[in-house]
Design an enzyme around this catalytic site. Structure first.
Site, PDB file in Angstrom:
ATOM      1  N   CYS A  10       6.603  -6.630  32.260  1.00 17.20           N
ATOM      2  CA  CYS A  10       7.565  -5.773  32.945  1.00 17.20           C
ATOM      3  C   CYS A  10       6.885  -4.589  33.623  1.00 17.20           C
ATOM      4  O   CYS A  10       5.771  -4.196  33.270  1.00 17.20           O
ATOM      5  CB  CYS A  10       8.600  -5.278  31.946  1.00 17.20           C
ATOM      6  SG  CYS A  10      10.123  -4.701  32.720  1.00 17.20           S
ATOM      7  N   ASP A 127      14.269  -3.098  21.559  1.00 13.32           N
ATOM      8  CA  ASP A 127      13.241  -2.121  21.871  1.00 13.32           C
ATOM      9  C   ASP A 127      13.304  -0.985  20.855  1.00 13.32           C
ATOM     10  O   ASP A 127      14.267  -0.861  20.099  1.00 13.32           O
ATOM     11  CB  ASP A 127      13.462  -1.587  23.295  1.00 13.32           C
ATOM     12  CG  ASP A 127      12.197  -1.031  23.926  1.00 13.32           C
ATOM     13  OD1 ASP A 127      11.191  -0.877  23.206  1.00 13.32           O
ATOM     14  OD2 ASP A 127      12.211  -0.757  25.127  1.00 13.32           O
TER      15      ASP A 127
END
Length: 205
Positions: A10, A127
């Protein structure tokens, strides 16, 4: 896939870097459309990946903006890192978008937040909980995820970096679909260390 796991890289921005990372056998590449992120992508790079899925990352963005950028960048997935509602996700799904809904995790109770999103997300992303949106570059205690018994597969994120390949290989959860890699493999925000990532992916095999 590496050993049955999806690999997502990412925070990409630069043409040459995108081309090089695409060749490493990854499955997804993320582009961040959150203006407060140091990896914010404003303009279309001269090259966008053709062999991997394109993921657009948004935070509490207007739906029309998400749709516009999705078409402009030919996104395969919409990753939502804010407080977007299940209805918001369903609305995007109804227009043919695949959804990755991110959740910040510190303790087992945080996993309860996923339940309303079961029918409106293709993947969850777990996360590390922090004050800002979009991740902290730090890991959380993965043992917490033993309490996750949902039906939506998830991507593991948060501070995954070099030297953690064996730990990832030892992590087992029936709904873990893959791993999200970002800041720990950078030489600068938005620029990945190709050799470091290549070695890490090799270690995962």
């Amino acid at each position: 896939m590496i050993n049955g796991k999806l690999i997502k890289v990412c925070g990409m921005r630069e043409e040459k870097n995108i081309r090089e990372i695409e060749q490493l056998g990854i499955d997804m590449m993320g582009f961040i459309f959150y203006p407060k992120s140091p990896r914010y992508l404003l303009d279309i790079p001269a090259y966008l990946p053709e062999k991997v899925s394109r993921v657009g990352v948004f935070v509490n963005e207007e739906e029309v903006t998400v749709e516009t950028l999705s078409e402009r960048f030919s996104l395969d997935y919409i990753q939502l890192h804010g407080t977007e509602s299940p209805e918001y996700c369903q609305q995007l799904q109804s227009k043919g978008k695949q959804i990755i809904k991110a959740f910040s995790v510190l303790e087992k109770e945080d996993l309860n937040l996923t339940q309303p999103y079961e029918s409106s997300s293709d993947y969850f992303l777990f996360d590390t909980k922090c004050e800002q949106y979009g991740g902290s570059g730090k890991s959380f205690n993965w043992e917490i995820l033993e309490a996750y018994n949902g039906k939506t597969p998830f991507l593991l994120s948060g501070g995954i970096g070099p030297g953690m390949a064996n730990a990832l290989k030892a992590f087992h959860h029936p709904m873990c679909a893959g791993f999200d890699l970002n800041s720990k493999f950078e030489t600068a925000p938005g620029k990945k260390d190709v050799n470091q990532l290549k070695e890490f992916i090799h270690q995962l095999m």
